[in-house]
Motif scaffolding. Structure first.
Motif, PDB file in Angstrom:
ATOM      1  N   SER A  49       0.797  -1.250   0.041  1.00 42.82           N
ATOM      2  CA  SER A  49       0.024  -0.093   0.013  1.00 42.82           C
ATOM      3  C   SER A  49       0.785   1.089  -0.043  1.00 42.82           C
ATOM      4  CB  SER A  49      -0.893   0.087   1.265  1.00 42.82           C
ATOM      5  OG  SER A  49      -1.476   1.258   1.413  1.00 42.82           O
ATOM      6  N   VAL A  50       0.876   2.117  -1.064  1.00 39.89           N
ATOM      7  CA  VAL A  50       1.397   3.385  -1.236  1.00 39.89           C
ATOM      8  C   VAL A  50       0.493   4.523  -1.156  1.00 39.89           C
ATOM      9  CG1 VAL A  50       3.009   4.597  -2.311  1.00 39.89           C
ATOM     10  CG2 VAL A  50       3.026   2.286  -2.465  1.00 39.89           C
ATOM     11  N   ILE A  51       0.309   5.404  -0.232  1.00 38.86           N
ATOM     12  CA  ILE A  51      -0.673   6.494   0.040  1.00 38.86           C
ATOM     13  C   ILE A  51      -0.017   7.847   0.378  1.00 38.86           C
ATOM     14  CG2 ILE A  51      -2.481   4.936   0.529  1.00 38.86           C
ATOM     15  CD1 ILE A  51      -2.275   5.821   3.474  1.00 38.86           C
ATOM     16  N   VAL A  52      -0.596   9.002   0.167  1.00 38.27           N
ATOM     17  CA  VAL A  52      -0.168  10.171   0.353  1.00 38.27           C
ATOM     18  C   VAL A  52      -0.997  10.781   1.567  1.00 38.27           C
ATOM     19  CG1 VAL A  52       0.232  12.582  -0.140  1.00 38.27           C
ATOM     20  CG2 VAL A  52       0.943  10.713  -1.698  1.00 38.27           C
ATOM     21  N   LEU A  53      -0.559  11.409   2.444  1.00 44.22           N
ATOM     22  CA  LEU A  53      -1.270  11.783   3.682  1.00 44.22           C
ATOM     23  C   LEU A  53      -0.992  13.212   4.003  1.00 44.22           C
ATOM     24  CD1 LEU A  53      -0.714   9.069   6.199  1.00 44.22           C
ATOM     25  CD2 LEU A  53      -2.590   9.250   4.702  1.00 44.22           C
ATOM     26  N   GLN A  54      -2.014  13.851   4.418  1.00 43.40           N
ATOM     27  CA  GLN A  54      -1.779  15.156   5.105  1.00 43.40           C
ATOM     28  C   GLN A  54      -0.925  15.313   6.114  1.00 43.40           C
ATOM     29  OE1 GLN A  54      -4.684  18.605   3.572  1.00 43.40           O
ATOM     30  NE2 GLN A  54      -4.654  18.857   5.812  1.00 43.40           N
ATOM     31  N   LYS A  55       0.052  15.783   6.487  1.00 49.49           N
ATOM     32  CA  LYS A  55       0.950  15.770   7.604  1.00 49.49           C
ATOM     33  C   LYS A  55       0.009  16.132   8.766  1.00 49.49           C
ATOM     34  CE  LYS A  55       5.246  16.974   9.455  1.00 49.49           C
ATOM     35  NZ  LYS A  55       6.789  17.913   9.323  1.00 49.49           N
ATOM     36  N   ASN A  56      -0.502  17.255   8.915  1.00 51.36           N
ATOM     37  CA  ASN A  56      -1.184  17.867  10.164  1.00 51.36           C
ATOM     38  C   ASN A  56      -1.966  16.767  10.684  1.00 51.36           C
ATOM     39  OD1 ASN A  56      -3.020  18.427   8.387  1.00 51.36           O
ATOM     40  ND2 ASN A  56      -3.553  20.297   9.325  1.00 51.36           N
ATOM     41  N   ASP A  57      -3.009  16.249   9.984  1.00 53.80           N
ATOM     42  CA  ASP A  57      -4.013  15.339  10.558  1.00 53.80           C
ATOM     43  C   ASP A  57      -4.145  13.966   9.949  1.00 53.80           C
ATOM     44  OD1 ASP A  57      -4.907  16.133   8.117  1.00 53.80           O
ATOM     45  OD2 ASP A  57      -6.979  17.104   8.816  1.00 53.80           O
ATOM     46  N   VAL A  88       4.174   3.987   3.272  1.00 52.87           N
ATOM     47  CA  VAL A  88       4.332   2.593   2.581  1.00 52.87           C
ATOM     48  C   VAL A  88       4.153   1.667   3.475  1.00 52.87           C
ATOM     49  CG1 VAL A  88       5.573   0.915   1.018  1.00 52.87           C
ATOM     50  CG2 VAL A  88       5.853   3.579   0.839  1.00 52.87           C
ATOM     51  N   SER A  89       3.170   0.564   3.385  1.00 52.77           N
ATOM     52  CA  SER A  89       2.836  -0.433   4.333  1.00 52.77           C
ATOM     53  C   SER A  89       2.300  -1.767   3.626  1.00 52.77           C
ATOM     54  CB  SER A  89       1.625   0.241   5.383  1.00 52.77           C
ATOM     55  OG  SER A  89       0.591   0.298   4.540  1.00 52.77           O
ATOM     56  N   PHE A  90       2.617  -2.658   4.600  1.00 49.66           N
ATOM     57  CA  PHE A  90       2.011  -4.199   3.998  1.00 49.66           C
ATOM     58  C   PHE A  90       1.731  -4.911   5.277  1.00 49.66           C
ATOM     59  CE2 PHE A  90       2.091  -8.382   2.587  1.00 49.66           C
ATOM     60  CZ  PHE A  90       1.718  -8.025   1.028  1.00 49.66           C
ATOM     61  N   MET A  91       0.798  -5.663   5.490  1.00 48.85           N
ATOM     62  CA  MET A  91       0.261  -6.387   6.592  1.00 48.85           C
ATOM     63  C   MET A  91       1.376  -7.167   7.188  1.00 48.85           C
ATOM     64  SD  MET A  91      -2.721  -9.102   6.861  1.00 48.85           S
ATOM     65  CE  MET A  91      -3.394  -9.707   8.597  1.00 48.85           C
ATOM     66  N   GLY A  92       1.432  -6.873   8.357  1.00 44.63           N
ATOM     67  CA  GLY A  92       2.493  -7.684   9.370  1.00 44.63           C
ATOM     68  C   GLY A  92       4.014  -6.917   9.199  1.00 44.63           C
ATOM     69  N   MET A  93       4.187  -5.780   8.626  1.00 36.14           N
ATOM     70  CA  MET A  93       5.309  -5.058   8.366  1.00 36.14           C
ATOM     71  C   MET A  93       5.482  -3.810   9.039  1.00 36.14           C
ATOM     72  SD  MET A  93       6.843  -6.587   4.681  1.00 36.14           S
ATOM     73  CE  MET A  93       7.007  -8.530   4.207  1.00 36.14           C
ATOM     74  N   GLN A  94       6.667  -3.445   9.447  1.00 35.67           N
ATOM     75  CA  GLN A  94       6.852  -2.137  10.114  1.00 35.67           C
ATOM     76  C   GLN A  94       6.494  -1.029   8.681  1.00 35.67           C
ATOM     77  OE1 GLN A  94       7.481  -1.052  13.053  1.00 35.67           O
ATOM     78  NE2 GLN A  94       7.056   1.120  12.139  1.00 35.67           N
ATOM     79  N   SER A  95       5.485  -0.193   9.033  1.00 38.35           N
ATOM     80  CA  SER A  95       5.136   0.904   7.788  1.00 38.35           C
ATOM     81  C   SER A  95       6.399   1.991   7.930  1.00 38.35           C
ATOM     82  CB  SER A  95       4.030   1.463   8.268  1.00 38.35           C
ATOM     83  OG  SER A  95       2.780   0.614   8.253  1.00 38.35           O
TER      84      SER A  95
END
Length: 918
Positions: A49-57, A88-95
């Motif tokens: 999973s590769v996602i972009v998030l807004q930093k403040n919230d 960047v994340s994947f189930m069972g791994m450190q994001s």
């Protein structure tokens, strides 16, 4: 020349706009890899999973998944003065988190995900999550703000959200005191809103947000005007990285005390609302009674599919096979003017039930102005029940242990005994039901004038056969020889029943300006009910050692006086008018419903026959006001509703099939009018909510109880009475301080309940009024660091009851303390434990019943390459001090209930789960 200059200027402005726009579009690319288990060899990681998030919230901006080579390229629209993170994340791994700068193109290179916790120099671990926000009329709860242990279900997440309360016993769910009628997933129904299936089966890490709102009906969505009926739902929004992902798991668990837990799930969810779920389970893990054959088996399927943009279909099926048994006891103190009566009972019962039900719902947007919706359902439920019970009545406290009262019955003083009965029963039956509905709505013009037509029907039928064997001893009623009177009964009952109803209606909606609507509706409805009972006395026909079998000549035992024939029909016309006003600050909704009805009933009991025709008019006034500004919201609602007495209560016939509980009707009953009011305040940013409300009833229907001191029997009949009312209030506050979360809940209630009692038929009944007061305060502190979590809560509960007959009063105080926590250790190991201590004091609470301590613990090991497998061991009630004890007071008495339960058990489970990206 001027024209050329103008064109050049426009071209320049267009170029500037294009450049500015291009600067707002940013692109980030890179590659994701992982380490092979047990080595330092790296390999590409697809479907990360590769996602972009807004930093403040941590607001979600955009997301994709890595390709088969682990590569990704993601473009997103940025805003000025906003900072962004790449997750960047994947189930069972450190994001892995990566700060994104202002460049139009960012190449983050190769990012490595590992099983163990790691620190990366470029990781940004900030961004305070906003727990609750208001979006118009919707409360949005950020699930990421409430950390849950790995492997937790939705129920664990709900327990951590302030205001959300799930009562596992009656499967009710509320938010700030408002009942939640169903649970949806991405806006669509999930198992027809079955709350238990969703809460106890869906993984908590599936959810990104929880939304609470008043879900409009199809007519309300189409017309834009509310009917006044509130239907609050909890809508689960799944994580974007799990969009169109198959989530699969299987669990096998076994333990002592014959405990087992087998489960399998397949879930597929899409952000547009499409979903497919299969859930199967066979478990007795949460059944704590000592009955060894307890088991709950269930298989279910839920589906939502959209055929293009205009047609959608939702359906589900459930099959359940359950066996439940328990041993319970009850102690009662009956309020009487000449002195209270005391009774005790024990019951050993078991049941086996099967059920199958299915539902389907569809919506079709024929064109821009026409919509058709429909639904239908079918169910059947065969069941079997057996029980053995004893009960006895006294005119003074028997002063023996209630749970062993019948073992010590001979030691009880003879002069306080009134009666004793021993009962055995067995029944088998089946109920069936189907229903369907169709509605057509048409918008007549561009202004929004709407016309709707709907029709619905339901039909149910069933049959029940039962055997009952009883022996009743009357210690104060002597026979001809001067001995205690005995009454033996060996009966067979057959009770077929049938119900059918139709409803046809039309509604019209007219907008007045842009902010107001008016609505008018008319419905015709009819309801038919048939309820028969045939009773056969088998005492002289069946052998004494045979129970539950019909002798060949059983029809000779037919008893007219204990049999009946009942048929009723109700025809009514519903008229409803209302209006709705809405702007950015105010919402007003008001309506008035009027329902004239004609009700007829025919009943025959033995040689007695009665028929009744009643003409009535019901009224339903309603007003709902809401004011909102930014994060604050205040609502007020009033509901009034008249209710007619049941037709069986109106029939002037006497039912004496149970000699210790005789009932009769009252043809002079009037309709009841119930008023309900509530005012609520909520400020999501400050974490405050409060409610204040109450109910008042006019002409309530209550039962007059005539007590026979000689036999201990009761005869009841209904009458109208005033004086039933209650009021309640609650306040909630929550606050987050770094890793700490604080919550304080307070609520109170006071009620006035009235009934009538009589011990002498020659005298007028005496009013029995019970005033109840309840106070409760609970404080919770939660600490949720990266390595685990700790929750501590304490509560105080006070219940007081005062009855006007002889000034009987009872009180109970509860002091509760609970501590639970978990810690994540290296190598995928997690330890969890929770403990609770309860201390109570009050009226008639004996030593040994005044406290209870429960301690549970578990250990879980997650292993294999992506932590797909987990092995868990659970030890429940380690100290073996679980108790089932409950008390309550009513308008005519005080009750205590106990159930025998196993003191503890141990269970080991293995679970395997994986997810497949589409």
């Amino acid at each position: 020349m001027k024209t050329c200059r103008l064109c050049g200027l426009l071209l320049l402005l267009l170029c500037i706009h294009t450049v500015l726009y291009a600067q707002q579009t940013r692109t980030v690319k890179g590659r994701v890899q992982t380490l092979e288990s047990g080595s330092n060899k790296r390999q590409p990681l697809p479907s990360a999973s590769v996602i972009v998030l807004q930093k403040n919230d941590s607001t979600f901006i955009k997301g994709i998944t890595s390709d088969k080579n682990g590569r990704f390229t993601l473009s997103y629209q940025s805003q000025k003065k906003k900072q962004y993170l790449l997750k960047v994340s994947f189930m069972g791994m450190q994001s892995v988190y990566h700060a994104l700068g202002d460049s139009a193109l960012v190449n983050v290179g190769t990012l490595t995900l590992k099983d163990d916790d790691i620190q990366i120099g470029e990781v940004v671990v900030t961004g305070k999550l906003q727990e609750v926000v208001m979006e118009r009329d919707t409360t949005v709860i950020n699930a990421a703000a409430y950390k849950t242990p790995d492997g937790a279900y939705l129920e664990d997440l709900v327990k951590r959200v302030p205001g959300l309360v799930y009562n596992k016993k009656d499967q009710s769910l509320t938010y700030n005191g408002q009942p939640i009628s169903e649970i949806n997933v991405n806006g669509e129904a999930f198992f027809s809103g079955d709350k238990k299936t969703a809460l106890e089966n869906l993984p908590a890490d599936l959810i990104s947000k929880l939304k609470v709102y008043d879900k409009k009906s199809k007519e309300e969505e189409f017309t834009g005007i509310s009917s006044g009926e509130k239907k609050y739902v909890l809508d689960l929004q799944t994580k974007d990285e799990l969009n169109k992902t198959w989530l699969t798991n299987a669990t096998v668990g076994y333990g002592n005390n014959q405990k087992k837990d087998l489960e399998g799930q397949v879930n597929y969810f899409s952000k547009d609302g499409e979903n497919l779920s299969f859930i199967g389970r066979s478990t007795n893990r949460y059944q704590n009674s000592t009955y060894k054959d307890n088991i709950n088996n269930s298989v279910g399927m839920n589906m939502t599919h959209k055929f293009g943009k205009k047609f959608s279909l939702t359906g589900n099926m459930n099959y359940n096979l359950n066996r439940n048994g328990n041993i319970s006891s009850m102690y009662q103190e009956q309020y009487l003017t000449a002195g209270n009566q005391y009774s005790a009972s024990t019951n050993e019962g078991n049941s086996k039930s099967r059920s199958f039900n299915s539902n389907i719902m569809g919506s079709w947007e024929v064109d821009k102005r026409t919509r058709i919706h429909f639904n239908g359902g079918f169910s059947f439920s065969p069941n079997r029940n057996e029980s053995n019970s004893q009960n006895a009545s006294f005119d003074a406290p028997p002063n023996v242990n209630h749970e062993s009262l019948f073992d010590d019955f001979e030691s009880i003083t003879q002069d306080i005994k009134v009666n004793r009965s021993e009962n055995r029963s067995r029944s088998e039956g089946q109920s069936n039901r189907y229903n369907w509905m169709m509605g057509i709505m048409r918008r007549l013009n561009e202004k929004g004038t709407t016309l709707g037509l709907n029709i619905q029907s339901s039909d149910s039928w069933g049959d029940n056969e039962s055997f009952s064997l009883s022996k009743t001893t009357y210690f104060r009623l002597k026979d001809k020889q001067g001995n205690d009177s005995l009454l033996y009964r060996n009966q067979y009952l057959k009770s077929p029943q049938k119900n059918n109803s139709w409803r046809v209606g039309i509604n019209f909606t007219q907008p007045i300006g842009k902010k107001m609507y008016i609505r008018a509706a008319y419905n015709w409805n009819t309801h038919y009910e048939r309820d028969n009972r045939d009773t056969y006395e088998l005492s002289s026909l069946a052998k004494s050692d045979v129970f539950g079998e019909l002798p060949p000549d059983y029809e000779k035992g037919y008893v007219d006086s204990l049999s009946n024939r009942s048929h009723s029909r109700t025809n009514g016309h519903d008229l409803n008018v209302g209006f709705n006003y809405s702007d950015d600050t105010w919402m007003v909704n008001a309506s008035l419903g009027i329902t004239p009805q004609r009700r007829t009933i025919e009943r025959k009991m033995g040689k007695l026959y009665a028929d009744t025709t009643v003409h009535t008019i019901d009224f339903q006034p309603m007003i709902w006001l809401a004011w909102k500004k930014k994060e604050a919201r205040i609502t007020f609602n009033y509901d009034g509703r008249t209710r007619q007495p049941s037709l069986s209560d109106l029939m002037p016939l006497t039912d004496n099939s149970n000699p210790l509980y005789i009932t009769r009707g009252n043809p002079d009953l009037k309709q009841m009018f119930a008023h309900s009011m509530r005012i609520s305040f909520q400020h999501s940013k400050k974490g405050i909510s409060a409610n204040l409300g109450g109910q008042l009833e006019q002409n309530s229907v209550t039962q007059v109880m005539i007590y026979d001191a000689q036999t201990g029997g009761r005869e009841t009949y209904p009458v109208n009475i005033n004086g039933n009312w209650n009021m309640y209030g609650s306040a909630n506050w929550w606050k987050r301080l770094g890793h700490f979360s604080l919550r304080l809940d307070m609520n109170g209630n006071h009620s006035n309940r009235v009934s009538m009692i009589n011990e002498d038929r020659s005298l007028e009944p005496v009013k029995s009024t019970t005033r109840d007061t309840g106070l409760n305060c609970e404080a919770n502190v939660s600490y949720q660091p990266a390595w685990g979590g700790i929750d501590f809560s304490t509560s105080w509960n006070y219940q007081y009851s005062l009855n006007s007959v002889n000034d009987n009063n009872t009180y109970t105080r509860y002091y509760n303390f609970r501590l639970e926590g978990y810690v994540d250790l290296p190598l995928g190991i997690q330890l969890r434990t929770d403990g609770a201590y309860t201390f109570r004091n009050g009226t008639n609470i004996r030593k040994g019943e005044d406290d209870e301590m429960l301690w549970n613990a578990s250990a879980t090991w997650r292993f294999l390459k992506k932590k797909e497998a987990e092995l868990s061991a659970y030890w429940v009630d380690i100290l073996g001090k679980r108790k089932s004890y409950n008390r309550m007071a009513t308008s005519d008495g005080f009750y205590e209930y106990r159930t025998q339960e196993i003191k503890g058990y141990f269970i080991v489970t293995f679970k395997y789960n994986f997810r497949l990206m589409m």
